[in-house]
Design an enzyme around this catalytic site. Structure first.
Site, PDB file in Angstrom:
ATOM      1  N   HIS A 172      -0.599   3.387  -5.438  1.00 55.26           N
ATOM      2  CA  HIS A 172      -1.076   3.701  -6.779  1.00 55.26           C
ATOM      3  C   HIS A 172      -2.566   3.405  -6.914  1.00 55.26           C
ATOM      4  CE1 HIS A 172      -1.561   3.880 -11.087  1.00 55.26           C
ATOM      5  NE2 HIS A 172      -0.430   4.569 -11.119  1.00 55.26           N
ATOM      6  N   GLU A 202      -5.543   5.877  -7.700  1.00 51.50           N
ATOM      7  CA  GLU A 202      -6.446   5.351  -8.722  1.00 51.50           C
ATOM      8  C   GLU A 202      -7.284   4.169  -8.256  1.00 51.50           C
ATOM      9  OE1 GLU A 202      -4.194   4.746 -12.365  1.00 51.50           O
ATOM     10  OE2 GLU A 202      -3.261   6.705 -12.096  1.00 51.50           O
ATOM     11  N   HIS A 234       3.726  10.606  -9.758  1.00 51.57           N
ATOM     12  CA  HIS A 234       2.649  10.645  -8.759  1.00 51.57           C
ATOM     13  C   HIS A 234       3.101  11.326  -7.468  1.00 51.57           C
ATOM     14  CE1 HIS A 234      -0.285   8.482 -11.030  1.00 51.57           C
ATOM     15  NE2 HIS A 234       0.512   7.445 -11.210  1.00 51.57           N
TER      16      HIS A 234
END
Ligand code: CO
Length: 288
Positions: A172, A202, A234
């Protein structure tokens, strides 16, 4: 009036002989699992799988699940699926007479989500007439030992890599300082197998920074896997989606064949065992 109060005193006196009936004398422990949440069916099944493994490890302790994401909770509510926030779940547990709670984070790193949960637990610990004890279990990756263990645990679930093939995980990533966990993870993955890579959506470890390595290695095919507890938004969109800037399409642009391999960490029993190990450690803190 006096008769009534005598009657009541006798009643209380008799009641005190049955400690099992009196909540004040018994400890009643519950487990609350907390995750970000997802509305994808595959993800929902993964949460159920994790829950079943926790229930098997703690057959005498009720297990609950909460989502931190308001957006997902509201989306699911419209479909008739009710999932509580950690705050609401804990309030309900308090109301139901639980005296001790182990809150277990199903997060990957001790980032923003985990730290928010830590604050929630702290607030409940300070609540007057609250739980006798409330503790928080660590996320999947916390110590260096965890990093090594998780890499070893997930390895058997990966596809066999042939010549000129690699596997790329999508972590992530975050603006939180805990983003460094992903760099550390990348190191341990490469140590296990030099054809394993990790980049984040991110965080600082972007796919762009990794592409030159794949090109230099003359990799022809890359398996794409989320390094996330579940296969949700995602994985389905940013990783394997149809949009131009999905990782699958970015690789294609560089003449590398993408091969989505969508399996969440929560689907891997050996990885789930590490979350459960952290839960057991937290459970032990109740006895201190
Ligand atoms: Co996200």
């Amino acid at each position: 009036m006096i008769y009534r109060s005598i009657f009541f005193s006798v009643f209380l006196f008799l009641f005190s002989f049955f400690p099992g009936m009196s909540k004040a004398h018994s400890t009643n422990t519950g487990i609350l699992l907390v995750t970000f949440g997802s509305s994808y069916p595959q993800a929902q099944n993964t949460y159920k799988f994790i829950e079943s493994k926790v229930k098997a490890a703690f057959p005498n302790t009720p297990v609950y699940l909460a989502y931190t994401s308001k957006k997902i909770r509201h989306k699911l509510a419209k479909q008739g699926i009710k999932v509580d926030s950690p705050e609401l779940a804990l309030a309900k547990m308090l109301d139901q007479g639980f005296t001790q709670v182990v809150v277990q984070s199903l997060h990957i790193i001790p980032g923003e989500e985990f730290n928010y949960l830590k604050q929630v637990v702290k607030n409940f610990a300070n609540l007057p007439k609250g739980f006798k004890k409330i503790v928080l279990g660590k996320p999947l990756l916390y110590s260096t030992e965890d990093l090594k263990k998780v890499v070893d645990a997930l390895y058997p679930y990966l596809p066999n890599l042939k010549k000129q093939e690699a596997l790329l995980f999508m972590g992530h990533g975050t603006e939180h300082a805990a983003d460094v966990y992903y760099s550390a993870l990348n190191y341990w993955l490469a140590k296990k197998n030099k054809n394993l890579f990790l980049a984040t959506v991110e965080g600082t470890l972007s796919l762009d920074s990794l592409l030159p390595q794949l090109i230099q290695k003359q990799v022809k095919k890359v398996y794409l896997m989320p390094f996330m507890s579940v296969v949700g938004d995602h994985a389905n969109n940013d990783l394997a989606g149809k949009e131009k800037d999905s990782w699958a399409n970015l690789l294609k642009k560089h003449h590398i064949e993408p091969k989505p391999y969508l399996k969440g960490l929560g689907e891997m029993e050996k990885v789930v065992a590490i979350w459960i190990k952290h839960l057991k450690e937290a459970y032990k803190e109740l006895e201190n």
